[in-house]
Design an enzyme around this catalytic site. Sequence first.
Site, short mmCIF file in Angstrom:
data_model
loop_
_atom_site.label_atom_id
_atom_site.label_comp_id
_atom_site.label_asym_id
_atom_site.label_seq_id
_atom_site.Cartn_x
_atom_site.Cartn_y
_atom_site.Cartn_z
N ASP A 14 0.85 -1.21 0.00
CA ASP A 14 0.00 0.00 0.00
C ASP A 14 0.88 1.25 0.00
O ASP A 14 0.85 2.07 0.93
CB ASP A 14 -0.96 0.01 1.21
CG ASP A 14 -0.23 -0.03 2.55
OD1 ASP A 14 -0.86 0.37 3.57
OD2 ASP A 14 0.95 -0.42 2.60
N ASP A 19 6.73 1.25 2.08
CA ASP A 19 6.51 0.29 0.98
C ASP A 19 7.40 0.66 -0.20
O ASP A 19 7.93 -0.21 -0.90
CB ASP A 19 5.07 0.33 0.51
CG ASP A 19 4.05 0.04 1.58
OD1 ASP A 19 3.84 0.91 2.45
OD2 ASP A 19 3.46 -1.05 1.57
N ASN A 43 -2.43 2.69 3.53
CA ASN A 43 -1.87 3.99 3.92
C ASN A 43 -2.67 5.15 3.31
O ASN A 43 -2.86 6.19 3.93
CB ASN A 43 -0.42 4.09 3.47
CG ASN A 43 0.50 3.24 4.31
OD1 ASN A 43 0.35 3.18 5.54
ND2 ASN A 43 1.42 2.54 3.67
N THR A 128 3.02 -6.26 2.77
CA THR A 128 3.41 -5.08 3.55
C THR A 128 2.24 -4.12 3.73
O THR A 128 2.44 -2.89 3.80
CB THR A 128 4.57 -4.35 2.84
OG1 THR A 128 4.08 -3.81 1.60
CG2 THR A 128 5.75 -5.25 2.59
N PHE A 169 -0.93 -1.00 12.46
CA PHE A 169 -1.82 -0.46 11.43
C PHE A 169 -2.34 -1.53 10.46
O PHE A 169 -3.54 -1.60 10.19
CB PHE A 169 -1.12 0.65 10.65
CG PHE A 169 -1.95 1.19 9.52
CD1 PHE A 169 -1.80 0.71 8.23
CD2 PHE A 169 -2.92 2.15 9.76
CE1 PHE A 169 -2.59 1.20 7.20
CE2 PHE A 169 -3.71 2.65 8.73
CZ PHE A 169 -3.55 2.17 7.45
N ASN A 170 -1.46 -2.35 9.87
CA ASN A 170 -1.91 -3.29 8.84
C ASN A 170 -2.98 -4.25 9.36
O ASN A 170 -3.95 -4.57 8.67
CB ASN A 170 -0.73 -4.09 8.27
CG ASN A 170 0.17 -3.25 7.38
OD1 ASN A 170 -0.28 -2.25 6.81
ND2 ASN A 170 1.43 -3.62 7.29
N HIS A 241 9.62 -0.23 8.39
CA HIS A 241 8.80 -1.43 8.53
C HIS A 241 8.94 -2.36 7.31
O HIS A 241 9.45 -3.46 7.40
CB HIS A 241 7.33 -1.04 8.66
CG HIS A 241 7.02 -0.10 9.78
ND1 HIS A 241 7.14 -0.40 11.12
CD2 HIS A 241 6.56 1.17 9.74
CE1 HIS A 241 6.77 0.63 11.85
NE2 HIS A 241 6.42 1.59 11.05
N ASP A 242 8.45 -1.91 6.17
CA ASP A 242 8.27 -2.82 5.03
C ASP A 242 9.58 -3.30 4.40
O ASP A 242 9.66 -4.46 3.97
CB ASP A 242 7.38 -2.15 3.98
CG ASP A 242 5.98 -1.88 4.53
OD1 ASP A 242 5.28 -1.01 3.99
OD2 ASP A 242 5.60 -2.54 5.53
O1 RIB Z 1 2.37 -0.33 10.79
C1 RIB Z 1 3.26 -0.16 9.72
C2 RIB Z 1 2.67 -0.68 8.45
O2 RIB Z 1 1.48 0.02 8.14
C3 RIB Z 1 3.59 -0.47 7.23
O3 RIB Z 1 3.36 -1.47 6.30
C4 RIB Z 1 3.13 0.85 6.71
O4 RIB Z 1 3.41 1.02 5.32
C5 RIB Z 1 1.65 0.75 6.93
O5 RIB Z 1 1.10 0.01 5.83
CA CA Z 2 2.75 -0.77 4.01
#
Ligand code: RIB
Ligand code: CA
Length: 313
Positions: A14, A19, A43, A128, A169-170, A241-242
Amino acid sequence: MSTHGTTPLIIDCDPGLDDAIALMVALNSSRFAVLGITAVAGNVPLRLTEYNARRLRTLLGRADVPVYAGCPRPLLQTLVTAEEIHGATGLDGAELPEPDGEAASRHAVSFLVDTLSTAPEPVTLACTAPLTNLAVALIQRPEIAAGIREVVIMGGGINRGNITPVAEFNFYADPHAARVVFESGLPITLVPLDVTHQVLVTEDVIARIRAIGNPVSHAAADLLSYYGSTRRPALAGAPLHDPCVIAYLLQRDLFGGFPADVRIETESALTIGQSVVNRRRLPDDRPAVTVLDMVDPVGVFELILAHLGPAGT
Ligand code: RIB
Ligand code: CA
């Protein structure tokens, strides 16, 4: 591994600033045969995540990699987005080229089902984003599991959240999709916040990226500078993160983890999206999830730097 020694890979994402770095490393690596990029709402809304994926493949000179637009909303939840982190465009901070082509006409879920049902060898999935696309594909055709080598997922937390005190979040954005995927029995490796919060990109790393001196590294430095400006003050740098998902696939010895039973909370309004990680009692109805909790951040940065120059290793 395919006959050419490359790993067939699908990236479900996303974009999204982090990403974007993950896509740069993956599409610059000769170790992957990227079969497709599937975009999902996360996102920012889907119309932007798929547009951003096409802008990034243009920047990377990878018009050969098809982009598929997927689900525009979670299975049940109302769409939650993260413009406060990624900007209104989802890739604020950098001047990126307009896309060199359209998204593929097939829906991302159809692409996943078709590809995983007929793959000559099992495919690796790098996830991701909210897991809506994969969950819908698994509901539609559970037998696609036979075409999946492994799923590496950025999401969740062992002992932390980032959008609520306990949810990442994801998984918070689409907890029901995450539950479908974690109940599917797929071979999953989880890259949780406990790992990604150890990989904090600082100004000196951004300066090293900018010094590489090509259009991709300049864009990466600009995106990461913006990302650093929107991070939570409690973090010493922007959490990568990703890119950790791709780094794991490229160099597993940079990471460490443990087997566990991982279940996703979908009932409680207070803790919805929480990944409940039980390492004391492994599941008997599905394979254990490999939960990563250790990482060599310096090694991850070196791997990213090595893939932001000319076509990477
Ligand atoms: O919490 C972080 C994740 O949520 C990452 O993948 C960021 O890009 C969002 O998608
Ligand atoms: Ca992401």
